[in-house]
Design an enzyme around this catalytic site. Sequence first.
Site, PDB file in Angstrom:
ATOM      1  N   ASP A   1      -3.197  -1.143  13.781  1.00 59.64           N
ATOM      2  CA  ASP A   1      -3.480  -0.434  12.540  1.00 59.64           C
ATOM      3  C   ASP A   1      -3.446  -1.445  11.409  1.00 59.64           C
ATOM      4  O   ASP A   1      -2.589  -2.342  11.387  1.00 59.64           O
ATOM      5  CB  ASP A   1      -2.437   0.665  12.303  1.00 59.64           C
ATOM      6  CG  ASP A   1      -2.783   1.527  11.096  1.00 59.64           C
ATOM      7  OD1 ASP A   1      -2.535   1.058   9.959  1.00 59.64           O
ATOM      8  OD2 ASP A   1      -3.292   2.635  11.277  1.00 59.64           O
ATOM      9  N   SER A   2      -4.358  -1.327  10.467  1.00 58.85           N
ATOM     10  CA  SER A   2      -4.445  -2.358   9.430  1.00 58.85           C
ATOM     11  C   SER A   2      -3.184  -2.431   8.572  1.00 58.85           C
ATOM     12  O   SER A   2      -2.927  -3.452   7.931  1.00 58.85           O
ATOM     13  CB  SER A   2      -5.676  -2.147   8.549  1.00 58.85           C
ATOM     14  OG  SER A   2      -5.567  -0.982   7.774  1.00 58.85           O
ATOM     15  N   SER A   3      -2.376  -1.382   8.542  1.00 54.69           N
ATOM     16  CA  SER A   3      -1.120  -1.424   7.789  1.00 54.69           C
ATOM     17  C   SER A   3      -0.122  -2.398   8.420  1.00 54.69           C
ATOM     18  O   SER A   3       0.838  -2.823   7.769  1.00 54.69           O
ATOM     19  CB  SER A   3      -0.495  -0.028   7.704  1.00 54.69           C
ATOM     20  OG  SER A   3      -1.338   0.847   6.998  1.00 54.69           O
TER      21      SER A   3
ATOM     22  N   THR B   1      -9.374   0.031   6.894  1.00 52.79           N
ATOM     23  CA  THR B   1      -9.748  -0.217   5.500  1.00 52.79           C
ATOM     24  C   THR B   1      -8.584  -0.661   4.616  1.00 52.79           C
ATOM     25  O   THR B   1      -8.795  -1.355   3.618  1.00 52.79           O
ATOM     26  CB  THR B   1     -10.379   1.045   4.882  1.00 52.79           C
ATOM     27  OG1 THR B   1      -9.441   2.128   4.949  1.00 52.79           O
ATOM     28  CG2 THR B   1     -11.658   1.434   5.614  1.00 52.79           C
ATOM     29  N   ASP B   2      -7.353  -0.268   4.955  1.00 57.44           N
ATOM     30  CA  ASP B   2      -6.240  -0.485   4.035  1.00 57.44           C
ATOM     31  C   ASP B   2      -6.015  -1.952   3.689  1.00 57.44           C
ATOM     32  O   ASP B   2      -5.679  -2.283   2.545  1.00 57.44           O
ATOM     33  CB  ASP B   2      -4.955   0.120   4.594  1.00 57.44           C
ATOM     34  CG  ASP B   2      -4.953   1.644   4.543  1.00 57.44           C
ATOM     35  OD1 ASP B   2      -5.809   2.206   3.832  1.00 57.44           O
ATOM     36  OD2 ASP B   2      -4.106   2.262   5.210  1.00 57.44           O
TER      37      ASP B   2
ATOM     38  N   THR C   1      -9.822   3.180  11.874  1.00 60.71           N
ATOM     39  CA  THR C   1     -10.466   4.486  11.983  1.00 60.71           C
ATOM     40  C   THR C   1     -11.849   4.420  12.616  1.00 60.71           C
ATOM     41  O   THR C   1     -12.219   5.281  13.411  1.00 60.71           O
ATOM     42  CB  THR C   1     -10.580   5.118  10.576  1.00 60.71           C
ATOM     43  OG1 THR C   1      -9.265   5.263  10.023  1.00 60.71           O
ATOM     44  CG2 THR C   1     -11.233   6.492  10.644  1.00 60.71           C
TER      45      THR C   1
ATOM     46  N   THR D   1      -4.615 -10.808 -13.048  1.00 60.41           N
ATOM     47  CA  THR D   1      -4.624  -9.539 -13.777  1.00 60.41           C
ATOM     48  C   THR D   1      -4.512  -8.332 -12.848  1.00 60.41           C
ATOM     49  O   THR D   1      -5.029  -8.345 -11.725  1.00 60.41           O
ATOM     50  CB  THR D   1      -5.898  -9.408 -14.639  1.00 60.41           C
ATOM     51  OG1 THR D   1      -5.878  -8.128 -15.289  1.00 60.41           O
ATOM     52  CG2 THR D   1      -7.165  -9.501 -13.806  1.00 60.41           C
ATOM     53  N   GLN D   2      -3.848  -7.284 -13.316  1.00 59.65           N
ATOM     54  CA  GLN D   2      -3.765  -6.029 -12.576  1.00 59.65           C
ATOM     55  C   GLN D   2      -5.086  -5.261 -12.611  1.00 59.65           C
ATOM     56  O   GLN D   2      -5.295  -4.359 -11.800  1.00 59.65           O
ATOM     57  CB  GLN D   2      -2.665  -5.144 -13.173  1.00 59.65           C
ATOM     58  CG  GLN D   2      -1.267  -5.709 -13.050  1.00 59.65           C
ATOM     59  CD  GLN D   2      -0.208  -4.801 -13.660  1.00 59.65           C
ATOM     60  OE1 GLN D   2      -0.452  -3.632 -13.928  1.00 59.65           O
ATOM     61  NE2 GLN D   2       0.981  -5.350 -13.890  1.00 59.65           N
TER      62      GLN D   2
END
Length: 347
Positions: free
Chosen positions: A62-64, A94-95, A18, A281-282
């Site tokens: 795209d970072s995805s 950012t993703d 972005t 850990t989550q």
Amino acid sequence: MTTSNQTPAILVIYTGGTIGMIKDPHTGALTPFDFHTLYKHIPILENISCQIESYSFDPLIDSSNMKPAFWIKLAEVIEENYHKFDGFVVLHGTDTMAYSASVLSFMLENLNKPVVFTGSQLPMGVIRTDGRDNFINAIEIAVAKNEVGLPMIPEVCICFENNIMRGNRTSKFNAENFNAFLSGNYPLLAKVGVHIKYFEQNVMKPGSGKLQLHKKLDQDVAILKLFPGITENVVKSILAISGLKGVILETYGAGNAPTDQWFIDELESAINSGISVFNVTQCKGGSVEMGKYETSIHLESIGVIGGYDITTESAIAKMMYLLGKGYSGPELRKFLQTPLAGELTVE
């Protein structure tokens, strides 16, 4: 390489995302930013005493769509230009920024220059964009040196919404607010306000040897995220993936998991077959403490590896990196639990 008496040089690497988009005044469409006109769009940069050059990936990504092949290419760009520049600013979507920053921290051994990741929630060409400030702050961080001419932050970091965080300690936690990243288990490296306040005690010491680039990343890994009601079929299907070598086990709280016998048996069988299971850990803050509660004692007894306070992003990056170096068994366990780039705190 420049010296403290010369004008510092910064390489801006635009990968996509972005932050590098700007609105075409004629069509209104968002198009990639032309970094050759950088000073025209952000004239305030002329007040920063540094030379800025740019490198754009072609095609932009795209970072995805991020993957190890891209990380290798990005690390190669830094290595090829390492002696020409004092620091690097990586403009990134950012993703998956936290994943990229994490893996670069392992790939670039003996790093002694800043590699500053930044991006934005709104494109550079939008009036209320956060990209402009993030970009300017990142340049200032990349160029900053102490009184003896050494970089203030000679490590891979993320600069976002006035916070400078260690890259491999960071997670994206908000998809809407400008304050999108969190470093839940490690304090800030610097804070941008009226002045930039550096917390030197939190910054890694620069590498003492020659930069070494590690380009082998093993993708035979998976993430098994626990949730209430997870079935035996789900666990079996992940652990039965062909060629699987490592699993990031996302547990509850301080490393807790179901005590159902079938669950313990499946994990034990996987570990006995040579799959390394890394307990993370989550939670966005806090640490895995194997054996603290009854619900993690069984995991410890069958050989699950405690991940302390490492993030999932950093855990997957570290697992790929260590497997790529050929580690397995007890040796892999040792290095997973050893801080290599400031990514975890061993209690």
